[in-house]
Design an enzyme around this catalytic site. Structure first.
Site, PDB file in Angstrom:
ATOM      1  N   HIS A 132      10.459 -52.606  -8.987  1.00 27.17           N
ATOM      2  CA  HIS A 132       9.359 -53.533  -9.283  1.00 27.17           C
ATOM      3  C   HIS A 132       9.905 -54.754 -10.002  1.00 27.17           C
ATOM      4  O   HIS A 132      10.582 -54.625 -11.020  1.00 27.17           O
ATOM      5  CB  HIS A 132       8.321 -52.859 -10.182  1.00 27.17           C
ATOM      6  N   TYR A 136      10.375 -55.027 -21.629  1.00 27.85           N
ATOM      7  CA  TYR A 136       9.913 -54.043 -20.639  1.00 27.85           C
ATOM      8  C   TYR A 136      11.063 -53.556 -19.763  1.00 27.85           C
ATOM      9  O   TYR A 136      11.219 -52.359 -19.535  1.00 27.85           O
ATOM     10  CB  TYR A 136       8.806 -54.691 -19.791  1.00 27.85           C
ATOM     11  N   TYR A 145      -1.590 -52.650 -16.430  1.00 28.25           N
ATOM     12  CA  TYR A 145      -2.040 -52.185 -17.751  1.00 28.25           C
ATOM     13  C   TYR A 145      -3.323 -52.947 -18.042  1.00 28.25           C
ATOM     14  O   TYR A 145      -3.340 -54.175 -17.910  1.00 28.25           O
ATOM     15  CB  TYR A 145      -1.027 -52.535 -18.845  1.00 28.25           C
ATOM     16  N   PRO A 188       3.604 -43.723 -24.908  1.00 26.63           N
ATOM     17  CA  PRO A 188       4.100 -44.027 -23.563  1.00 26.63           C
ATOM     18  C   PRO A 188       3.739 -45.412 -23.024  1.00 26.63           C
ATOM     19  O   PRO A 188       4.178 -45.781 -21.932  1.00 26.63           O
ATOM     20  CB  PRO A 188       3.475 -42.926 -22.688  1.00 26.63           C
ATOM     21  N   LYS A 202       9.024 -46.152 -22.527  1.00 31.31           N
ATOM     22  CA  LYS A 202      10.383 -46.173 -23.087  1.00 31.31           C
ATOM     23  C   LYS A 202      11.020 -44.809 -23.354  1.00 31.31           C
ATOM     24  O   LYS A 202      12.228 -44.720 -23.537  1.00 31.31           O
ATOM     25  CB  LYS A 202      10.371 -46.936 -24.431  1.00 31.31           C
TER      26      LYS A 202
HETATM   27  P1  RFL Z   1      12.900 -33.394 -23.155  1.00 25.08           P
HETATM   28  O1  RFL Z   1      12.671 -33.945 -21.799  1.00 25.08           O
HETATM   29  O2  RFL Z   1      11.707 -32.943 -23.940  1.00 25.08           O
HETATM   30  O3  RFL Z   1      13.952 -32.217 -23.019  1.00 25.08           O
HETATM   31  C1  RFL Z   1      14.237 -31.352 -24.094  1.00 25.08           C
HETATM   32  C2  RFL Z   1      14.624 -30.012 -23.510  1.00 25.08           C
HETATM   33  O4  RFL Z   1      15.035 -29.135 -24.566  1.00 25.08           O
HETATM   34  C3  RFL Z   1      14.546 -27.844 -24.292  1.00 25.08           C
HETATM   35  N1  RFL Z   1      14.519 -27.086 -25.567  1.00 25.08           N
HETATM   36  C4  RFL Z   1      15.384 -26.087 -25.859  1.00 25.08           C
HETATM   37  N2  RFL Z   1      16.397 -25.525 -25.168  1.00 25.08           N
HETATM   38  C5  RFL Z   1      17.064 -24.483 -25.732  1.00 25.08           C
HETATM   39  N3  RFL Z   1      16.761 -23.981 -26.958  1.00 25.08           N
HETATM   40  C6  RFL Z   1      15.755 -24.521 -27.694  1.00 25.08           C
HETATM   41  N4  RFL Z   1      15.477 -24.020 -28.892  1.00 25.08           N
HETATM   42  C7  RFL Z   1      15.023 -25.621 -27.144  1.00 25.08           C
HETATM   43  N5  RFL Z   1      13.972 -26.355 -27.579  1.00 25.08           N
HETATM   44  C8  RFL Z   1      13.697 -27.237 -26.617  1.00 25.08           C
HETATM   45  C9  RFL Z   1      13.181 -28.097 -23.689  1.00 25.08           C
HETATM   46  O5  RFL Z   1      12.737 -26.993 -22.907  1.00 25.08           O
HETATM   47  C10 RFL Z   1      13.458 -29.324 -22.831  1.00 25.08           C
HETATM   48  O6  RFL Z   1      13.808 -29.005 -21.502  1.00 25.08           O
HETATM   49  O7  RFL Z   1      13.662 -34.425 -24.098  1.00 25.08           O
HETATM   50  P2  RFL Z   1      14.676 -35.675 -23.751  1.00 25.08           P
HETATM   51  O8  RFL Z   1      15.790 -35.240 -22.880  1.00 25.08           O
HETATM   52  O9  RFL Z   1      14.943 -36.287 -25.053  1.00 25.08           O
HETATM   53  O10 RFL Z   1      13.799 -36.664 -22.840  1.00 25.08           O
HETATM   54  C11 RFL Z   1      12.705 -37.380 -23.391  1.00 25.08           C
HETATM   55  C12 RFL Z   1      11.640 -37.619 -22.306  1.00 25.08           C
HETATM   56  O11 RFL Z   1      11.299 -36.378 -21.711  1.00 25.08           O
HETATM   57  C13 RFL Z   1      10.391 -38.289 -22.862  1.00 25.08           C
HETATM   58  O12 RFL Z   1      10.746 -39.270 -23.830  1.00 25.08           O
HETATM   59  C14 RFL Z   1       9.565 -38.997 -21.756  1.00 25.08           C
HETATM   60  O13 RFL Z   1       9.016 -38.084 -20.856  1.00 25.08           O
HETATM   61  C15 RFL Z   1       8.458 -39.836 -22.373  1.00 25.08           C
HETATM   62  N6  RFL Z   1       7.608 -40.514 -21.376  1.00 25.08           N
HETATM   63  C16 RFL Z   1       8.034 -41.650 -20.710  1.00 25.08           C
HETATM   64  N7  RFL Z   1       9.274 -42.135 -20.888  1.00 25.08           N
HETATM   65  C17 RFL Z   1       9.737 -43.210 -20.163  1.00 25.08           C
HETATM   66  O14 RFL Z   1      10.892 -43.617 -20.336  1.00 25.08           O
HETATM   67  N8  RFL Z   1       8.969 -43.842 -19.211  1.00 25.08           N
HETATM   68  C18 RFL Z   1       7.685 -43.417 -18.969  1.00 25.08           C
HETATM   69  O15 RFL Z   1       7.052 -43.954 -18.064  1.00 25.08           O
HETATM   70  C19 RFL Z   1       7.164 -42.317 -19.751  1.00 25.08           C
HETATM   71  N9  RFL Z   1       5.936 -41.853 -19.516  1.00 25.08           N
HETATM   72  C20 RFL Z   1       6.344 -39.998 -21.073  1.00 25.08           C
HETATM   73  C21 RFL Z   1       5.523 -40.710 -20.135  1.00 25.08           C
HETATM   74  C22 RFL Z   1       5.898 -38.811 -21.633  1.00 25.08           C
HETATM   75  C23 RFL Z   1       4.647 -38.349 -21.293  1.00 25.08           C
HETATM   76  N10 RFL Z   1       4.274 -37.107 -21.872  1.00 25.08           N
HETATM   77  C24 RFL Z   1       3.692 -36.059 -21.156  1.00 25.08           C
HETATM   78  C25 RFL Z   1       4.764 -36.764 -23.212  1.00 25.08           C
HETATM   79  C26 RFL Z   1       4.267 -40.259 -19.810  1.00 25.08           C
HETATM   80  C27 RFL Z   1       3.820 -39.094 -20.399  1.00 25.08           C
HETATM   81  C28 RFL Z   1       2.416 -38.662 -20.051  1.00 25.08           C
HETATM   82  C1  PHB Z   2       4.197 -43.504 -15.378  1.00 25.31           C
HETATM   83  O1  PHB Z   2       4.400 -43.939 -14.222  1.00 25.31           O
HETATM   84  O2  PHB Z   2       3.990 -42.296 -15.604  1.00 25.31           O
HETATM   85  C2  PHB Z   2       4.146 -44.471 -16.503  1.00 25.31           C
HETATM   86  C3  PHB Z   2       4.430 -45.809 -16.254  1.00 25.31           C
HETATM   87  C4  PHB Z   2       4.380 -46.712 -17.309  1.00 25.31           C
HETATM   88  C5  PHB Z   2       4.073 -46.269 -18.580  1.00 25.31           C
HETATM   89  C6  PHB Z   2       3.821 -44.927 -18.825  1.00 25.31           C
HETATM   90  C7  PHB Z   2       3.852 -44.017 -17.783  1.00 25.31           C
HETATM   91  O3  PHB Z   2       4.022 -47.165 -19.592  1.00 25.31           O
END
Ligand code: RFL
Ligand code: PHB
Length: 397
Positions: free
Chosen positions: A75, A387, A204, A295, A299
């Site tokens: 994008h 961004y 957004y 979110p 980031k």
């Molecule tokens: P994770 O992905 O949470 O992975 C951590 C892993 O550690 C495991 N774990 C253990 N393993 C062994 N022993 C233990 N005691 C443990 N305790 C935990 C867990 O099972 C897991 O597999 O962390 P990491 O690698 O730091 O990654 C971070 C990302 O997952 C998170 O920041 C993003 O998903 C946030 N996020 C977004 N980030 C973006 O960059 N762009 C986005 O568009 C975006 N959208 C989002 C999001 C997060 C969302 N939610 C659901 C929180 C949208 C949503 C809705």
């Molecule tokens: C997503 O595609 O899940 C998404 C995109 C942008 C955001 C958060 C989530 O800021």
């Protein structure tokens, strides 16, 4: 007791842990990953979808970007909408060609897991790290349970990439850091639907009913979110209600929201969390273990992968050049970038969410910020460069 030995013991097979393992391997440094959940669970966990330019470059440089290149959707801009009026932010034009890519986090996790296991490397699923020991010595240990057996992973360094609820941050001595938190008074209800995206860029939107976001996963799957109250339940959101709110909140003259079968619905609370120290002895935190951003800036996953860059610099310095400077400076290098992302995520959150009655002082400030985007290229460029993510070199001052 099962005993494993490696150079870097990694807790967590999320984006941070998996990226770290691959990047270290490319530099001849061995690691083993312990993951609490099953392979099926981590590869199916629906989360982020927005990859910054830096993240895309890192995955490609590691030779792990081939499916992302085929299936990811680039994008060059984004639409920001306020009270049904839209502004376009053309990233590529404002940042010298940098852009974002939409590619699901679970696809990144799948690609990295497949490649790691195909290379014969070790990743224990359903292995719970229960205790981190001796991290102030040069022979730290991670104690874990796996297949009903106790185990110990002996290593030189520990990378806690174990997310917000993991044991890494909890193991850090309380007096070694300060925490900073914001809990926002709203959450996101997110859906995935089998329908083509209604827009060729993300949207957004601020609306008097609350925030909405239009995103996508592919040509045939849309990802959309609406702001809801913190105590809201998905049971109160029938598919019809979700589509009707999305259509109202995202609406601008001439825009039509395409509807389709919803196959995933979930609520995510919004919070900002920081600590000001990411290392204690030979224990290092990366990703959500160290910080949470709301979110709205997209980031979280990008920060997790960017933290890893600094940790790799430090570990490569140690193993290859016998130099601990970058390891010692890990917190400082990472925090500079993380605070920038915290600020941007907070800015986007404050700008687009309904925080107070529509029409009050807070609303007028939001509207003034939006109007400034219409008036000023500098203001649009500020959004664009944050961004898509500032290049790593920018932080070296
Ligand atoms: P994770 O992905 O949470 O992975 C951590 C892993 O550690 C495991 N774990 C253990 N393993 C062994 N022993 C233990 N005691 C443990 N305790 C935990 C867990 O099972 C897991 O597999 O962390 P990491 O690698 O730091 O990654 C971070 C990302 O997952 C998170 O920041 C993003 O998903 C946030 N996020 C977004 N980030 C973006 O960059 N762009 C986005 O568009 C975006 N959208 C989002 C999001 C997060 C969302 N939610 C659901 C929180 C949208 C949503 C809705
Ligand atoms: C997503 O595609 O899940 C998404 C995109 C942008 C955001 C958060 C989530 O800021």
């Amino acid at each position: 007791m099962k005993k494993i030995k490696t150079q870097v013991g990694i807790i967590g097979a999320g984006p941070a842990g998996l990226t770290l393992a691959h990047w270290l391997k490319r530099n001849g440094i061995s690691s083993v990953i312990l993951e609490l959940r099953s392979r099926k669970y981590i590869e199916g966990r629906v989360r982020a979808g927005l990859l910054e330019q830096n993240t895309v470059d890192i995955l490609n440089d590691m030779g792990l970007g081939s499916r992302m290149k085929k299936e990811g959707i680039e994008h060059d801009g984004v639409f920001l909408s306020f009270d049904s009026e839209r502004v376009h932010i053309p990233f590529a034009e404002l940042t010298g060609g940098r852009r974002i890519t939409i590619y699901g986090q679970q696809e990144v996790v799948k690609d990295l897991t497949d490649a790691w296991l195909d290379q014969g490397e070790e990743l224990l699923f359903e292995a719970e790290a229960t205790k981190i020991k001796d991290f102030n010595t040069d022979h730290p240990e991670i104690h874990f349970t796996h297949e009903g057996e106790d185990g110990v992973l002996e290593c030189d360094f520990i990378a806690a990439c174990d997310g917000f609820h993991g044991i890494g941050r909890k193991t850090m001595p309380k007096e070694s850091y300060r925490s900073y938190d914001i809990t926002y008074p709203f959450s996101w209800l997110g859906i995935l639907a089998n329908v083509a995206p209604s827009s060729d860029e993300l949207i957004y939107a601020y609306h008097e009913n609350g925030f909405a976001l239009h995103s996508l996963r592919s040509e045939v799957v849309s990802r959309l979110y609406v702001q809801v109250d913190n105590d809201e339940s998905v049971d109160n959101w029938s598919d019809d209600r979700v589509w009707s709110e999305l259509s109202t909140r995202l609406g601008t003259p001439g825009f039509e929201l395409k509807e389709g079968p919803i196959f995933e619905k979930g609520i995510t609370p919004m919070r900002s969390h920081m600590i000001d120290n990411l290392k204690s002895g030979r224990l290092f935190l990366a990703g959500d273990a160290a910080h949470i951003v709301p979110p709205t800036g997209g980031k979280g996953m990008n920060l997790a992968i960017a933290d890893v860059k600094h940790l790799v610099d430090g570990l490569v310095g140690f193993y290859k050049n016998n130099d601990t400077k970058d390891l010692d400076n890990y917190t400082q290098m990472a925090l500079r970038r993380i605070w920038r992302a915290q600020d941007f995520s907070n800015y986007m959150t404050q700008l687009f969410h309904k925080q107070d009655e529509h029409g009050t002082f807070t609303y007028k400030l939001q509207k003034a910020k939006f109007d400034y985007l219409k008036m000023s290229t500098a203001s649009r460029a500020t959004i664009a460069e944050n961004y898509v993510g500032l290049p790593f070199e920018t932080y070296e001052f």
